[in-house]
Design a protein around this motif. Structure first.
Motif, PDB file in Angstrom:
ATOM      1  N   GLU A 414      39.585  46.958  50.597  1.00 27.75           N
ATOM      2  CA  GLU A 414      39.320  47.884  49.484  1.00 27.75           C
ATOM      3  C   GLU A 414      39.273  47.158  48.159  1.00 27.75           C
ATOM      4  OE1 GLU A 414      38.165  50.908  49.492  1.00 27.75           O
ATOM      5  OE2 GLU A 414      38.107  50.493  51.639  1.00 27.75           O
ATOM      6  N   ARG A 415      40.247  46.268  47.961  1.00 27.02           N
ATOM      7  CA  ARG A 415      40.277  45.561  46.678  1.00 27.02           C
ATOM      8  C   ARG A 415      39.062  44.638  46.557  1.00 27.02           C
ATOM      9  NH1 ARG A 415      44.667  41.554  43.947  1.00 27.02           N
ATOM     10  NH2 ARG A 415      43.734  41.631  41.879  1.00 27.02           N
ATOM     11  N   LYS A 417      36.144  45.038  47.911  1.00 25.91           N
ATOM     12  CA  LYS A 417      34.967  45.880  47.596  1.00 25.91           C
ATOM     13  C   LYS A 417      34.943  46.222  46.109  1.00 25.91           C
ATOM     14  CE  LYS A 417      34.525  48.297  51.930  1.00 25.91           C
ATOM     15  NZ  LYS A 417      34.936  49.485  52.644  1.00 25.91           N
ATOM     16  N   ARG A 418      36.115  46.585  45.575  1.00 28.21           N
ATOM     17  CA  ARG A 418      36.173  46.977  44.158  1.00 28.21           C
ATOM     18  C   ARG A 418      35.783  45.811  43.256  1.00 28.21           C
ATOM     19  NH1 ARG A 418      40.902  49.635  45.432  1.00 28.21           N
ATOM     20  NH2 ARG A 418      42.211  48.040  44.454  1.00 28.21           N
ATOM     21  N   VAL A 419      36.271  44.620  43.606  1.00 27.50           N
ATOM     22  CA  VAL A 419      35.938  43.448  42.772  1.00 27.50           C
ATOM     23  C   VAL A 419      34.424  43.196  42.823  1.00 27.50           C
ATOM     24  CG1 VAL A 419      36.268  40.948  42.491  1.00 27.50           C
ATOM     25  CG2 VAL A 419      38.229  42.393  43.051  1.00 27.50           C
ATOM     26  N   GLU A 421      32.007  45.290  43.382  1.00 24.29           N
ATOM     27  CA  GLU A 421      31.307  46.315  42.587  1.00 24.29           C
ATOM     28  C   GLU A 421      31.422  46.026  41.101  1.00 24.29           C
ATOM     29  OE1 GLU A 421      31.844  49.984  45.540  1.00 24.29           O
ATOM     30  OE2 GLU A 421      32.369  50.425  43.452  1.00 24.29           O
ATOM     31  N   ALA A 422      32.626  45.611  40.695  1.00 26.75           N
ATOM     32  CA  ALA A 422      32.836  45.327  39.265  1.00 26.75           C
ATOM     33  C   ALA A 422      31.985  44.130  38.830  1.00 26.75           C
ATOM     34  CB  ALA A 422      34.327  45.064  39.003  1.00 26.75           C
ATOM     35  N   GLY A 469      41.094  42.457  36.923  1.00 28.10           N
ATOM     36  CA  GLY A 469      40.904  43.875  36.567  1.00 28.10           C
ATOM     37  C   GLY A 469      41.327  44.220  35.198  1.00 28.10           C
TER      38      GLY A 469
END
Ligand SMILES: Cc1ncc(COP(=O)(O)O)c(C=O)c1O
Length: 469
Positions: A414-415, A417-419, A421-422, A469
């Motif tokens: 999950e993390r 994926k978030r990175v 996307e960012a 983040g």
């Protein structure tokens, strides 16, 4: 004095050959293209959501009346250009995408003006001859047997198809079967052996050829995605073994020499998918990774990846040119078309085709052996630069960075994926997502002539910013 027919053509929106309008239009296109390329560095690598929404302006009812060509071009540029991803730029690290060396883009423009349908030699001697020379240079620089036949196709997917079609022809011919004439119904069965991490374009090609996407023996791989030679099954009867140099995730190479030495004496055909990994052969510090590559029977690679020619251009090479010709030529096998010159279309799935070899010739002529080696070496060093800096920043590198691929995890799926996307939203650079051996990761592929070390550093900063983040 005015040319009335030219005026009528212009009213219909069709520029007359050699007209002032044609010159203006083509000069305008060149200016717009140059401006596009010059602006790439200052824009987001991914298109903005607004630019993508604006694409709707293209979608109106088919116009009844003609439009001035200059207005059509302006629309393409003003609406289309912002909605592109900066794949031609210096910080696009998604998939495995090279940029276009300026000389190859220029050659592409010129060849577009030539508009040569390069299926046959006779009507298009200029472009067919350039392909013939480019093929010889490629075999030399990639360390492949000089007797190979070759095909300039759309990409490694179709190059895999060509190599495997030649393989299918040859192994069945040895078993007394003519697959081109009689098809596969009733043919002796062919055993197909692939790596557990074979690229999907290989399985797709097998499906298209009637050999089955899943009717294959999958050989397990090691922790880098390399085929484990000791797990190869015993070979008996018509057999094709598909090996890979350049795992799309890790860049790792199957031990091609060992596989050839086991499979070929048993009568198997060895096909190599080397979409980008084959280019390791040109770089002195990487060449040992593909030692023995010339012992296989067929090879697929891309020029639009590491040779940095414009899309699209893939390359197939087959040690026995007759096998490739038998699988691809439209003319019957008994019709001799051999002469001093090759008909390009005898070796490709297409008859009508653009002369992809022109840009390949231009790239090799311009870079020379040394320039090509330097390009591959530089990208590999930049991959290690990414890995070193990202490790220092606390990110996890999942693969041994042996070539131009870097797999980065930022904690759990999950993390990560978030990175990713960012990073894509930030727009400094672009990298995609993968799941490799159960781990979700960012996949960085460094394949562009234009990428500098400063671009790597700037991209690392953006990735680390997204990570923290
Ligand atoms: C190992 C491998 N084989 C085949 C392909 C397919 O190449 P193309 O998209 O040019 O058809 C790729 C694409 O990245 C690849 O990495």
């Amino acid at each position: 004095m005015r040319d009335a027919s030219a005026d009528r053509r212009l009213q219909r929106g069709v520029p007359a050959p050699n007209s002032v309008r044609m010159k203006e239009l083509l000069s305008d296109a060149a200016q717009r293209a140059i401006r596009y390329l010059e602006n790439l560095d200052g824009r987001s690598v991914a298109p903005t959501p607004e630019a993508v929404v604006a694409l709707r302006a293209f979608d109106h009812p088919l116009p009844e009346a003609s439009t001035e060509p200059a207005a059509v071009l302006r629309m393409l540029d003003e609406i289309g250009s912002p909605a592109t991803t900066a794949m031609a730029g210096r910080r696009f690290f998604g998939f495995v995408i090279g940029g276009s060396l300026p000389v190859t883009l220029a050659a592409n423009w010129l060849a577009g003006a030539w508009d040569q349908n390069t299926g046959l030699y006779r009507p298009t001697p200029g472009t067919a001859f350039l392909e013939q020379v480019a093929l010889r240079w490629l075999l030399e620089v990639l360390g492949l047997p000089r007797e190979c036949g070759g095909a300039f196709v759309t990409g490694a997917t179709v190059a895999n198809l060509c190599g495997l079609a030649a393989a299918r022809h040859a192994v069945l011919k040895r078993a007394g079967w003519n697959v081109e004439a009689d098809g596969l119904f009733g043919a002796p069965p062919i055993t197909v052996i692939i790596s557990a991490e074979a690229h999907p374009s290989v399985t797709k090609s097998l499906g298209v050829l009637g050999l089955g996407r899943t009717r294959v023996i999958k050989v397990p791989v090691d922790g880098q995605g390399r085929m484990r030679v000791e797990a190869l099954p015993a070979i008996d009867g018509p057999t094709i073994v598909c090996v890979q140099v350049g795992n799309v995730n890790t860049g790792a190479m199957d031990p091609v020499q060992e596989i050839c030495r086991r499979a070929r004496p048993a009568g198997a055909w060895v096909h190599v998918d080397g979409a980008f990994g084959l280019w390791a052969a040109v770089a002195p510090s990487r060449a040992s990774l593909v030692a023995g590559i010339g012992e296989a029977d067929s090879w697929a690679t891309d020029a639009h990846k590491w040779l940095n020619v414009p899309y699209d251009c893939g390359l197939a090479f087959v040690r026995d040119p007759h096998a490739l010709r038998a699988a691809m030529a439209i003319t019957a096998e008994y019709l001799p078309t051999q002469g001093d010159y090759r008909n390009p279309g005898d070796f490709t799935p297409e008859l009508s085709r653009r002369a992809r070899g022109v840009e390949v010739w231009a790239a090799l002529r311009s870079l020379g052996r040394a320039g090509l080696a330097e390009l591959v070496e530089r990208n590999c060093a930049q991959a290690r630069r990414f890995a070193t800096q990202l490790t220092a920043a606390g990110c996890e590198i999942l693969n041994d960075v042996v070539l131009n691929q870097v797999l980065v995890a930022f904690g759990d799926a999950e993390r990560t994926k978030r990175v990713i996307e960012a990073v894509q939203t930030d727009g400094t650079c672009w990298a995609g997502i993968t799941v490799w051996q159960g781990r979700t990761a960012m996949r960085l592929s460094i394949s562009s002539w234009a990428t500098t070390d400063a671009d790597v550093d700037r991209s690392v900063e953006a990735i680390v910013r997204a990570f923290r983040g």
